[in-house]
Write a protein that holds these residues in place. Structure first.
Motif, PDB file in Angstrom:
ATOM      1  N   PHE A  75      11.935 -19.773 -60.546  1.00  0.00           N
ATOM      2  CA  PHE A  75      10.549 -19.335 -60.434  1.00  0.00           C
ATOM      3  C   PHE A  75      11.428 -17.816 -60.286  1.00  0.00           C
ATOM      4  CE2 PHE A  75       8.539 -22.924 -58.326  1.00  0.00           C
ATOM      5  CZ  PHE A  75       7.254 -22.458 -59.366  1.00  0.00           C
ATOM      6  N   ASP A  76      12.398 -17.064 -59.847  1.00  0.00           N
ATOM      7  CA  ASP A  76      12.845 -16.234 -60.399  1.00  0.00           C
ATOM      8  C   ASP A  76      13.540 -15.255 -61.423  1.00  0.00           C
ATOM      9  OD1 ASP A  76      14.094 -13.625 -57.891  1.00  0.00           O
ATOM     10  OD2 ASP A  76      16.005 -14.293 -59.298  1.00  0.00           O
ATOM     11  N   LYS A  77      12.959 -16.216 -61.698  1.00  0.00           N
ATOM     12  CA  LYS A  77      13.711 -15.679 -63.077  1.00  0.00           C
ATOM     13  C   LYS A  77      12.738 -16.152 -64.419  1.00  0.00           C
ATOM     14  CE  LYS A  77      19.081 -16.319 -63.111  1.00  0.00           C
ATOM     15  NZ  LYS A  77      19.418 -15.506 -63.290  1.00  0.00           N
ATOM     16  N   LYS A  78      11.629 -16.627 -63.886  1.00  0.00           N
ATOM     17  CA  LYS A  78      10.460 -16.731 -64.820  1.00  0.00           C
ATOM     18  C   LYS A  78      10.378 -17.397 -65.892  1.00  0.00           C
ATOM     19  CE  LYS A  78       8.386 -12.626 -62.935  1.00  0.00           C
ATOM     20  NZ  LYS A  78       8.005 -10.897 -63.565  1.00  0.00           N
ATOM     21  N   ARG A  79      11.310 -18.182 -65.791  1.00  0.00           N
ATOM     22  CA  ARG A  79      11.558 -19.038 -66.814  1.00  0.00           C
ATOM     23  C   ARG A  79      10.349 -20.645 -66.796  1.00  0.00           C
ATOM     24  NH1 ARG A  79      17.441 -20.397 -66.325  1.00  0.00           N
ATOM     25  NH2 ARG A  79      18.364 -18.257 -66.564  1.00  0.00           N
ATOM     26  N   PHE A  80       9.782 -20.298 -67.247  1.00  0.00           N
ATOM     27  CA  PHE A  80       8.110 -21.136 -67.047  1.00  0.00           C
ATOM     28  C   PHE A  80       8.386 -22.459 -67.029  1.00  0.00           C
ATOM     29  CE2 PHE A  80       3.085 -21.303 -67.578  1.00  0.00           C
ATOM     30  CZ  PHE A  80       2.783 -22.078 -66.622  1.00  0.00           C
ATOM     31  N   GLN A  81       8.929 -22.282 -68.742  1.00  0.00           N
ATOM     32  CA  GLN A  81       8.722 -24.424 -69.238  1.00  0.00           C
ATOM     33  C   GLN A  81      10.034 -25.043 -68.570  1.00  0.00           C
ATOM     34  OE1 GLN A  81       6.584 -24.965 -71.423  1.00  0.00           O
ATOM     35  NE2 GLN A  81       7.312 -26.586 -71.282  1.00  0.00           N
ATOM     36  N   GLU A  82      11.076 -24.175 -68.231  1.00  0.00           N
ATOM     37  CA  GLU A  82      11.434 -24.729 -66.944  1.00  0.00           C
ATOM     38  C   GLU A  82      11.455 -25.308 -65.701  1.00  0.00           C
ATOM     39  OE1 GLU A  82      16.103 -23.986 -67.199  1.00  0.00           O
ATOM     40  OE2 GLU A  82      15.101 -22.499 -68.624  1.00  0.00           O
ATOM     41  N   TRP A 119      -1.538 -22.295 -62.755  1.00  0.00           N
ATOM     42  CA  TRP A 119      -1.204 -24.023 -63.393  1.00  0.00           C
ATOM     43  C   TRP A 119      -0.542 -24.683 -62.387  1.00  0.00           C
ATOM     44  CZ3 TRP A 119       4.116 -25.313 -62.395  1.00  0.00           C
ATOM     45  CH2 TRP A 119       4.371 -26.726 -63.141  1.00  0.00           C
ATOM     46  N   LEU A 120       0.214 -24.001 -60.815  1.00  0.00           N
ATOM     47  CA  LEU A 120       0.298 -24.950 -58.942  1.00  0.00           C
ATOM     48  C   LEU A 120      -1.207 -24.943 -58.335  1.00  0.00           C
ATOM     49  CD1 LEU A 120       3.255 -22.694 -57.854  1.00  0.00           C
ATOM     50  CD2 LEU A 120       3.425 -24.897 -59.193  1.00  0.00           C
ATOM     51  N   GLU A 121      -2.021 -24.338 -59.312  1.00  0.00           N
ATOM     52  CA  GLU A 121      -3.382 -25.158 -58.383  1.00  0.00           C
ATOM     53  C   GLU A 121      -3.659 -26.267 -59.147  1.00  0.00           C
ATOM     54  OE1 GLU A 121      -7.695 -23.786 -56.748  1.00  0.00           O
ATOM     55  OE2 GLU A 121      -6.291 -22.357 -58.139  1.00  0.00           O
ATOM     56  N   GLU A 122      -4.118 -26.195 -60.618  1.00  0.00           N
ATOM     57  CA  GLU A 122      -5.131 -27.307 -61.265  1.00  0.00           C
ATOM     58  C   GLU A 122      -4.186 -28.449 -61.978  1.00  0.00           C
ATOM     59  OE1 GLU A 122      -4.961 -24.545 -64.561  1.00  0.00           O
ATOM     60  OE2 GLU A 122      -6.642 -23.001 -63.881  1.00  0.00           O
ATOM     61  N   ARG A 123      -2.761 -28.153 -61.570  1.00  0.00           N
ATOM     62  CA  ARG A 123      -1.800 -29.567 -61.653  1.00  0.00           C
ATOM     63  C   ARG A 123      -1.050 -30.087 -60.430  1.00  0.00           C
ATOM     64  NH1 ARG A 123       0.484 -33.169 -62.518  1.00  0.00           N
ATOM     65  NH2 ARG A 123       1.643 -34.091 -63.993  1.00  0.00           N
ATOM     66  N   TYR A 124      -0.635 -29.459 -59.475  1.00  0.00           N
ATOM     67  CA  TYR A 124      -0.749 -29.953 -58.130  1.00  0.00           C
ATOM     68  C   TYR A 124      -1.109 -29.822 -57.513  1.00  0.00           C
ATOM     69  CZ  TYR A 124       3.496 -30.470 -60.926  1.00  0.00           C
ATOM     70  OH  TYR A 124       5.041 -30.727 -61.974  1.00  0.00           O
ATOM     71  N   ASP A 155       8.501 -16.234 -71.954  1.00  0.00           N
ATOM     72  CA  ASP A 155       9.092 -17.483 -72.773  1.00  0.00           C
ATOM     73  C   ASP A 155       8.398 -19.001 -72.625  1.00  0.00           C
ATOM     74  OD1 ASP A 155      11.273 -16.213 -72.060  1.00  0.00           O
ATOM     75  OD2 ASP A 155      12.169 -16.226 -69.820  1.00  0.00           O
ATOM     76  N   SER A 156       9.150 -19.115 -74.073  1.00  0.00           N
ATOM     77  CA  SER A 156       8.589 -20.575 -74.398  1.00  0.00           C
ATOM     78  C   SER A 156       9.670 -21.316 -75.230  1.00  0.00           C
ATOM     79  CB  SER A 156       7.411 -19.949 -75.651  1.00  0.00           C
ATOM     80  OG  SER A 156       8.124 -19.412 -76.461  1.00  0.00           O
ATOM     81  N   SER A 157       9.333 -22.414 -75.363  1.00  0.00           N
ATOM     82  CA  SER A 157       9.902 -23.200 -76.366  1.00  0.00           C
ATOM     83  C   SER A 157      10.375 -22.574 -78.199  1.00  0.00           C
ATOM     84  CB  SER A 157       9.640 -24.745 -76.831  1.00  0.00           C
ATOM     85  OG  SER A 157       8.616 -24.723 -77.007  1.00  0.00           O
ATOM     86  N   GLN A 158       9.249 -21.352 -78.050  1.00  0.00           N
ATOM     87  CA  GLN A 158       9.377 -21.182 -80.082  1.00  0.00           C
ATOM     88  C   GLN A 158      10.523 -20.094 -79.467  1.00  0.00           C
ATOM     89  OE1 GLN A 158       5.202 -19.488 -81.247  1.00  0.00           O
ATOM     90  NE2 GLN A 158       6.552 -20.020 -83.558  1.00  0.00           N
ATOM     91  N   GLN A 185       6.510 -12.735 -84.675  1.00  0.00           N
ATOM     92  CA  GLN A 185       6.047 -11.833 -83.799  1.00  0.00           C
ATOM     93  C   GLN A 185       6.243 -12.526 -82.314  1.00  0.00           C
ATOM     94  OE1 GLN A 185       4.230  -9.067 -84.990  1.00  0.00           O
ATOM     95  NE2 GLN A 185       4.784  -9.930 -86.868  1.00  0.00           N
ATOM     96  N   VAL A 186       6.994 -13.795 -82.177  1.00  0.00           N
ATOM     97  CA  VAL A 186       6.995 -14.476 -80.728  1.00  0.00           C
ATOM     98  C   VAL A 186       7.523 -13.749 -79.425  1.00  0.00           C
ATOM     99  CG1 VAL A 186       8.663 -15.952 -79.777  1.00  0.00           C
ATOM    100  CG2 VAL A 186       7.106 -16.510 -81.724  1.00  0.00           C
ATOM    101  N   ARG A 187       8.108 -13.158 -78.954  1.00  0.00           N
ATOM    102  CA  ARG A 187       8.361 -11.555 -77.927  1.00  0.00           C
ATOM    103  C   ARG A 187       8.794 -13.529 -76.749  1.00  0.00           C
ATOM    104  NH1 ARG A 187       7.163  -7.275 -78.688  1.00  0.00           N
ATOM    105  NH2 ARG A 187       7.755  -6.484 -77.105  1.00  0.00           N
ATOM    106  N   SER A 188       9.654 -13.079 -75.904  1.00  0.00           N
ATOM    107  CA  SER A 188      10.876 -13.738 -75.220  1.00  0.00           C
ATOM    108  C   SER A 188       9.755 -13.136 -74.216  1.00  0.00           C
ATOM    109  CB  SER A 188      11.950 -14.017 -74.455  1.00  0.00           C
ATOM    110  OG  SER A 188      12.644 -12.758 -74.548  1.00  0.00           O
ATOM    111  N   GLU A 189      10.680 -13.085 -71.876  1.00  0.00           N
ATOM    112  CA  GLU A 189       9.884 -12.625 -71.075  1.00  0.00           C
ATOM    113  C   GLU A 189      10.527 -11.331 -70.934  1.00  0.00           C
ATOM    114  OE1 GLU A 189       7.997 -12.980 -67.350  1.00  0.00           O
ATOM    115  OE2 GLU A 189       7.793 -14.837 -68.872  1.00  0.00           O
TER     116      GLU A 189
END
Length: 250
Positions: A75-82, A119-124, A155-158, A185-189
């Motif tokens: 969470f601290d590093k905002k690694r959403f996919q991980e 996402w936390l609200e909707e998924r969990y 950040d994304s897998s792409q 055009q991909v951009r990371s966090e």
């Protein structure tokens, strides 16, 4: 004379009866009041005991673990996919609490990332407006004073895939971007993408810039990353000028 005395005697018992009635009523109300006071006192005591029990009980479930430490780091590093992948392995991680009483919703609010909270609200099913507090008495929403915002980049897998592709040979890179033109055009966090990563390697792999330029990428763009750096700024000044001059002739 006798008649007056008789009337006086009749009045006295009436007054006595009234006094007795008042005393009885007063006694009854005092008993009622005593019951009310006792009930309120008992309720306060029970409430206090329950609150204390609940507080202690909740804290028994608050402790640092490998899972809580790792999840906080993500969470601290905002690694959403991980974060998604790690929590999918064990859904119970959504409700874990670390030693300071915080958990996923607190950490999401610390990032002020609206998508992460949603996402936390909707998924969990976590409540973003929960009244639960951490060890300092803070609710999750207390940790984001500036308000939730949608992140500009993610950040994304792409993004990870593109970064890895740029470590390969020129032919693989060319084929990849021809097959996936939008990947340019991909951009990371951190706001960086192919051009930033190519300029970072301007000393060791200048051919990357030539290749991206041939694919239509604007190598001289002044667009900035999250820290305000344009891609070419990541290359030493002398080499940057030479590269830009060379590419402008192609």
């Amino acid at each position: 004379m006798g008649k007056g005395k008789k009337e006086k005697n009749l009045v006295t018992p009436a007054i006595q009866n009234t006094d007795e009635q008042l005393e009885n009523v007063t006694a009854k109300w005092l008993k009622v009041l005593d019951c009310i006071v006792f009930g309120v006192t008992l309720a306060i005591l029970i409430g206090g005991v329950w609150a204390g029990y609940e507080h202690v009980y909740r804290r028994l479930d608050w402790f640092d673990t490998d899972d809580s430490r790792h999840l906080w780091m993500l969470f601290d590093k905002k690694r959403f996919q991980e974060i998604k992948d790690f929590m999918a392995e064990d859904p119970d991680r959504a409700t874990l609490r670390s030693g300071d009483g915080r958990g996923p919703m607190w950490w999401a609010y610390e990032t002020c990332d609206e998508e992460l909270v949603s996402w936390l609200e909707e998924r969990y099913g976590l409540d973003p407006k929960t009244s639960d507090t951490d060890a300092k008495g803070l609710r999750p929403q207390d940790l984001c004073k500036r308000g939730l915002k949608k992140p500009r980049w993610r950040d994304s897998s792409q993004a990870a895939e593109v970064y890895n592709v740029l470590q390969g040979d020129a032919n693989q890179i060319r084929q990849y971007f021809i097959a996936n033109p939008s990947a340019l055009q991909v951009r990371s966090e951190d706001g960086r993408g192919p051009l930033w990563w190519a300029w970072e390697q301007c000393k060791t792999h200048p051919e990357l810039l030539t290749l991206l330029h041939s694919l239509g990428a604007d190598v001289a763009t002044t667009e900035q990353d999250a820290k305000g750096f344009a891609p070419s700024v990541l290359c030493p000044s002398k080499i940057r000028k030479q590269m830009l001059a060379s590419l402008s002739r192609k």
